[in-house]
Design a protein around this motif. Structure first.
Motif, short mmCIF file in Angstrom:
data_model
loop_
_atom_site.label_atom_id
_atom_site.label_comp_id
_atom_site.label_asym_id
_atom_site.label_seq_id
_atom_site.Cartn_x
_atom_site.Cartn_y
_atom_site.Cartn_z
N HIS A 210 3.91 -4.26 4.65
CA HIS A 210 2.73 -5.12 4.50
C HIS A 210 2.19 -5.58 5.85
O HIS A 210 0.97 -5.57 6.08
CB HIS A 210 3.08 -6.33 3.65
N SER A 223 -6.92 -2.91 1.00
CA SER A 223 -5.51 -2.86 1.38
C SER A 223 -5.08 -4.11 2.15
O SER A 223 -3.97 -4.60 1.97
CB SER A 223 -5.24 -1.61 2.23
N ILE A 226 -4.33 -6.81 -0.36
CA ILE A 226 -3.06 -6.57 -1.04
C ILE A 226 -1.89 -6.93 -0.12
O ILE A 226 -0.90 -7.53 -0.55
CB ILE A 226 -2.98 -5.11 -1.49
N GLU A 229 -1.28 -10.81 0.02
CA GLU A 229 -0.61 -11.34 -1.17
C GLU A 229 0.81 -10.81 -1.28
O GLU A 229 1.72 -11.52 -1.72
CB GLU A 229 -1.41 -11.00 -2.42
N GLY A 230 1.03 -9.56 -0.86
CA GLY A 230 2.39 -9.03 -0.87
C GLY A 230 3.32 -9.80 0.04
O GLY A 230 4.48 -10.07 -0.32
N VAL A 256 7.41 -6.13 -7.44
CA VAL A 256 5.96 -6.08 -7.38
C VAL A 256 5.48 -6.02 -5.93
O VAL A 256 4.61 -5.22 -5.56
CB VAL A 256 5.35 -7.28 -8.11
N MET A 260 3.39 -3.00 -4.23
CA MET A 260 2.09 -3.31 -3.62
C MET A 260 1.99 -2.76 -2.21
O MET A 260 0.91 -2.35 -1.76
CB MET A 260 1.87 -4.82 -3.60
#
Length: 397
Positions: A210, A223, A226, A229-230, A256, A260
């Protein structure tokens, strides 16, 4: 969290405790009459394999297993898997395990149809010949269902496989759109037996995915969102998952976040992976552990290019000090709480091969080309030396 979630992003995903119960139906709907289960040898004595075996047998689905898969799966492992796939006249694959099982299953799927595929679709070739997913040739690869038992690689949602070419001590990134599994089952029950040390290493692997995706200089705001939040999910759940492996909420949150990350790093990876790939191939160390150790050293090397973005991320995470130094302190503190070593020397590496490591890191264009700033081989060599000795340069204030 609700008991079961269904998403289709970027492929079909069933998520939640008990999601394994969807497996037989998905096999039937996908026409998977005789799947080969690909896993690692250690998995055969563990709960996830027992649950999978019982589930398939109760559904009258014939069970065959290929488990000759190393921690860093090699092209040779894949060749043996292809032989098993063809000898058993299998029509599909089920990957059970961490990134090793996922990557091996993808390699088997590709090589079973195209014996030259692992060479033809190596990263340096695909970026030169296939500018978009639509440009790839259609191969009709066997259907693949992925059931991760770790929360780190995110390979279940990736179109890539990372395989070691053992004789050269290098890792090859193989890419084809049909390597993306047809169905992904994220069942936290399958991860609850993962030891704290592996939970920590794989969780830091997901965090690195991430962070590197977020810091990539490519423009991909979907991306980036994402990734943000990841990282928040990892901040929320990783320490709890390590402290109590039976915490299903934390286990699901990490599954999750890990999945992600594979969507986030469509934006690119960076110097951590550029270094970890050759180190894993040469020294056979756990990929997630290498990433966890290397991450702060690469953050410092990239600071001048990422400090503003990292400060924005730190504000979203509600860190006590919402700037680059505060984020770095959080990463270092998280590693310490999880028992991650501060140096590569602590896991047995030395700096004798520093020049080779730097050259290989630069040559790993699947990661080095999207590092936050341009680093040459000498810079990668120095990062490696710092990480071996545990000498972390002081962050600019």
């Amino acid at each position: 969290m609700a008991s079961l979630h269904y998403w289709n992003y970027p492929t079909e995903i069933f998520c939640g405790a008990g999601a394994l119960d969807t497996l037989a139906q998905r096999c039937r709907l996908l026409g998977m009459r005789k799947p080969l289960v690909v896993t690692d040898p250690g998995m055969l004595a563990l709960e996830p394999f027992a649950l999978l075996k019982t589930h398939l047998q109760n559904a009258d689905i014939e069970l065959a297993v290929f488990s000759d898969v190393a921690n860093n799966p090699s092209l040779t492992d894949v060749a043996r898997g292809v032989a098993a796939f063809k000898a058993g006249q299998h029509d599909s694959l089920i990957a059970l395990g961490g990134g090793s099982a996922m990557d091996a299953a993808k390699g088997i799927s590709l090589s079973a149809v195209d014996p030259q595929g692992l060479e033809s679709f190596e990263w340096s070739k695909v970026i030169a010949h296939y500018p978009s997913l639509a440009d790839y040739p259609r191969l009709g690869l066997p259907r693949l269902i992925a059931l991760p038992t770790t929360a780190g690689t995110g390979s279940e949602l990736g179109r890539e496989a990372v395989l070691t070419q053992s004789e050269l001590n290098v890792k090859r990134v193989i890419s084809h759109p049909e390597l993306l599994p047809a169905t992904v089952i994220l069942d936290p029950v399958l991860t609850r037996g993962l030891p704290p040390s592996l939970t920590a290493a794989t969780g830091m692997d997901a965090l690195t995915h991430h962070v590197e995706a977020f810091c990539s200089p490519l423009y991909h705001p979907m991306s980036s969102g994402i990734a943000v939040e990841g990282i928040r999910l990892i901040r929320q759940h990783l320490t709890d998952a390590c402290a109590d492996g039976q915490n299903i909420v934390a286990r699901e949150g990490m599954l999750v976040a890990s999945a992600m990350a594979a969507v986030a790093f469509q934006k690119g990876l960076g110097g951590v992976h550029a270094l970890a790939h050759p180190l894993g191939a040469r020294y056979h160390k756990h990929h997630g552990l290498l990433n966890a150790i290397l991450l702060p050293y690469v953050l410092i090397a990239n600071q001048h290019a990422i400090s503003e973005d990292i400060a924005r991320l730190a504000r979203y995470l509600e860190l006590e000090r919402p700037d680059f130094a505060g984020f770095l302190d959080w990463v270092l503190g998280l590693r310490e709480r999880l028992g991650i070593p501060h140096s590569l020397g602590a896991i047995g590496l030395d700096a004798k091969a520093a020049e080779w490591v730097g050259e290989q890191a630069l040559a790993d264009i699947s990661s080095s080309d999207t590092n936050a700033c341009v680093l040459d081989a000498a810079a990668y060599s120095q990062i490696f030396r710092n990480a071996v000795d545990g000498v972390l340069p002081v962050a600019q204030r």
